[in-house]
Design an enzyme around this catalytic site. Sequence first.
Site, PDB file in Angstrom:
ATOM      1  N   ASP A  12     -80.861 -80.442 -27.889  1.00 28.92           N
ATOM      2  CA  ASP A  12     -79.865 -79.914 -28.826  1.00 28.92           C
ATOM      3  C   ASP A  12     -80.432 -79.791 -30.243  1.00 28.92           C
ATOM      4  O   ASP A  12     -81.249 -80.614 -30.666  1.00 28.92           O
ATOM      5  CB  ASP A  12     -78.651 -80.861 -28.822  1.00 28.92           C
ATOM      6  CG  ASP A  12     -77.444 -80.233 -29.486  1.00 28.92           C
ATOM      7  OD1 ASP A  12     -77.449 -79.004 -29.703  1.00 28.92           O
ATOM      8  OD2 ASP A  12     -76.496 -80.972 -29.788  1.00 28.92           O
ATOM      9  N   GLY A  15     -80.291 -74.271 -32.876  1.00 28.39           N
ATOM     10  CA  GLY A  15     -79.560 -73.356 -33.751  1.00 28.39           C
ATOM     11  C   GLY A  15     -79.598 -73.847 -35.194  1.00 28.39           C
ATOM     12  O   GLY A  15     -79.930 -73.086 -36.112  1.00 28.39           O
ATOM     13  N   HIS A  29     -84.462 -71.302 -31.333  1.00 33.00           N
ATOM     14  CA  HIS A  29     -84.711 -71.393 -29.883  1.00 33.00           C
ATOM     15  C   HIS A  29     -86.192 -71.165 -29.594  1.00 33.00           C
ATOM     16  O   HIS A  29     -86.791 -71.843 -28.746  1.00 33.00           O
ATOM     17  CB  HIS A  29     -83.864 -70.356 -29.131  1.00 33.00           C
ATOM     18  CG  HIS A  29     -82.394 -70.642 -29.198  1.00 33.00           C
ATOM     19  ND1 HIS A  29     -81.863 -71.859 -28.859  1.00 33.00           N
ATOM     20  CD2 HIS A  29     -81.344 -69.873 -29.580  1.00 33.00           C
ATOM     21  CE1 HIS A  29     -80.536 -71.830 -29.012  1.00 33.00           C
ATOM     22  NE2 HIS A  29     -80.214 -70.636 -29.461  1.00 33.00           N
ATOM     23  N   THR A  58     -72.861 -73.835 -18.396  1.00 32.08           N
ATOM     24  CA  THR A  58     -71.815 -72.865 -18.007  1.00 32.08           C
ATOM     25  C   THR A  58     -70.957 -72.513 -19.233  1.00 32.08           C
ATOM     26  O   THR A  58     -70.357 -71.447 -19.292  1.00 32.08           O
ATOM     27  CB  THR A  58     -70.912 -73.448 -16.895  1.00 32.08           C
ATOM     28  OG1 THR A  58     -70.591 -74.803 -17.225  1.00 32.08           O
ATOM     29  CG2 THR A  58     -71.598 -73.446 -15.552  1.00 32.08           C
ATOM     30  N   GLU A  59     -70.921 -73.418 -20.207  1.00 33.36           N
ATOM     31  CA  GLU A  59     -70.120 -73.174 -21.421  1.00 33.36           C
ATOM     32  C   GLU A  59     -70.877 -72.301 -22.443  1.00 33.36           C
ATOM     33  O   GLU A  59     -70.269 -71.713 -23.329  1.00 33.36           O
ATOM     34  CB  GLU A  59     -69.749 -74.509 -22.091  1.00 33.36           C
ATOM     35  CG  GLU A  59     -68.693 -75.311 -21.332  1.00 33.36           C
ATOM     36  CD  GLU A  59     -69.236 -76.007 -20.087  1.00 33.36           C
ATOM     37  OE1 GLU A  59     -70.446 -76.313 -20.038  1.00 33.36           O
ATOM     38  OE2 GLU A  59     -68.451 -76.216 -19.136  1.00 33.36           O
ATOM     39  N   LEU A 122     -95.601 -82.944 -11.042  1.00 37.58           N
ATOM     40  CA  LEU A 122     -94.361 -83.078 -11.810  1.00 37.58           C
ATOM     41  C   LEU A 122     -93.371 -82.033 -11.308  1.00 37.58           C
ATOM     42  O   LEU A 122     -93.748 -80.882 -11.089  1.00 37.58           O
ATOM     43  CB  LEU A 122     -94.640 -82.820 -13.303  1.00 37.58           C
ATOM     44  CG  LEU A 122     -93.417 -82.635 -14.215  1.00 37.58           C
ATOM     45  CD1 LEU A 122     -92.637 -83.941 -14.353  1.00 37.58           C
ATOM     46  CD2 LEU A 122     -93.830 -82.144 -15.604  1.00 37.58           C
TER      47      LEU A 122
HETATM   48  C1  FPP Z   1     -79.061 -76.268 -27.667  1.00 38.69           C
HETATM   49  O1  FPP Z   1     -79.215 -76.125 -29.064  1.00 38.69           O
HETATM   50  C2  FPP Z   1     -80.093 -75.517 -26.971  1.00 38.69           C
HETATM   51  C3  FPP Z   1     -79.871 -74.516 -26.100  1.00 38.69           C
HETATM   52  C4  FPP Z   1     -78.516 -74.054 -25.708  1.00 38.69           C
HETATM   53  C5  FPP Z   1     -80.984 -73.782 -25.483  1.00 38.69           C
HETATM   54  C6  FPP Z   1     -82.184 -74.604 -25.145  1.00 38.69           C
HETATM   55  C7  FPP Z   1     -83.347 -73.685 -25.059  1.00 38.69           C
HETATM   56  C8  FPP Z   1     -84.613 -73.996 -25.441  1.00 38.69           C
HETATM   57  C9  FPP Z   1     -85.043 -75.336 -25.838  1.00 38.69           C
HETATM   58  C10 FPP Z   1     -85.670 -72.947 -25.476  1.00 38.69           C
HETATM   59  C11 FPP Z   1     -85.765 -72.151 -24.260  1.00 38.69           C
HETATM   60  C12 FPP Z   1     -86.176 -72.935 -23.090  1.00 38.69           C
HETATM   61  C13 FPP Z   1     -86.768 -72.379 -22.032  1.00 38.69           C
HETATM   62  C14 FPP Z   1     -87.172 -73.245 -20.897  1.00 38.69           C
HETATM   63  C15 FPP Z   1     -87.084 -70.944 -21.975  1.00 38.69           C
HETATM   64  P1  FPP Z   1     -78.068 -75.394 -29.877  1.00 38.69           P
HETATM   65  O2  FPP Z   1     -78.356 -73.960 -29.911  1.00 38.69           O
HETATM   66  O3  FPP Z   1     -76.730 -75.793 -29.317  1.00 38.69           O
HETATM   67  O4  FPP Z   1     -78.269 -76.037 -31.294  1.00 38.69           O
HETATM   68  P2  FPP Z   1     -77.155 -76.336 -32.391  1.00 38.69           P
HETATM   69  O5  FPP Z   1     -76.372 -77.522 -31.888  1.00 38.69           O
HETATM   70  O6  FPP Z   1     -77.951 -76.665 -33.604  1.00 38.69           O
HETATM   71  O7  FPP Z   1     -76.324 -75.100 -32.527  1.00 38.69           O
END
Ligand code: FPP
Length: 224
Positions: A12, A15, A29, A58-59, A122
């Site tokens: 997390d 963003g 990302h 899913t959300e 792994l």
């Molecule tokens: C949550 O952070 C992260 C995600 C919903 C996407 C996770 C994706 C990656 C780490 C990169 C892509 C991975 C692969 C394997 C291609 P958020 O966007 O909710 O962050 P925020 O809480 O700051 O808004």
Amino acid sequence: MNSIKHVAIIMDGNGRWGIKHKKSRNLGHKEGLKTVEKIIKTTIKNKIKYLTLYAFSTENWKRPKKEINFLFNLLENFLLNKISDLNKQNIKLKIIGKKNFSIKLTKLLNSSEKKTSQNKRLQINLALNYGSKNEIINALNIIKKNKLKINESNISKNLFTKNTPDPDILIRTGNTKRLSNFLLWQLAYSEIFFEKKLWPDFNEKDYFKILNNFKKIKRNFGNI
Ligand code: FPP
């Protein structure tokens, strides 16, 4: 000292990192993907056999289309560029979640899984379009359809994570303390580490510290 077979991570904070450093959530990302690669390396170095990464829930479909498209493009490019390398490193990729994506992406996910299916060093479970409540309902429906008994073993055996031991450790970065519909059944006895850093800032040293702290914990599993 506790051994570690399985680490699960809620990655997390991409963003927020993106807005803070690049004025763009999507670039957060992109940066987060670099952390994924570093964490895979450290997981192998520590001889951990299973790594489950929450990449898309899913959300998450509620997000703006532009962000969703960016995330899936990132994933597609990652697989196209890196799957051979992952395969060479003896890494098995498994998708957990409901695979209802575009035909092109579904094909790529299936071929990536197939290509790496015999690998042993792994196993990476990539949670995509994953929701834990959904997963449990799905397992119960399979049990019902096959007229099986509802018990712990049959539920575990019909989750997307079948054949994977439950996580020893859950890490959530991004200074948020919730499970967000992730592995609710499987995390029953996991040790949970909430990390203040945003995912793109999380590094090998932070990971190593958590692994070391885990090793010292006395795990009772309800005993004394
Ligand atoms: C949550 O952070 C992260 C995600 C919903 C996407 C996770 C994706 C990656 C780490 C990169 C892509 C991975 C692969 C394997 C291609 P958020 O966007 O909710 O962050 P925020 O809480 O700051 O808004």
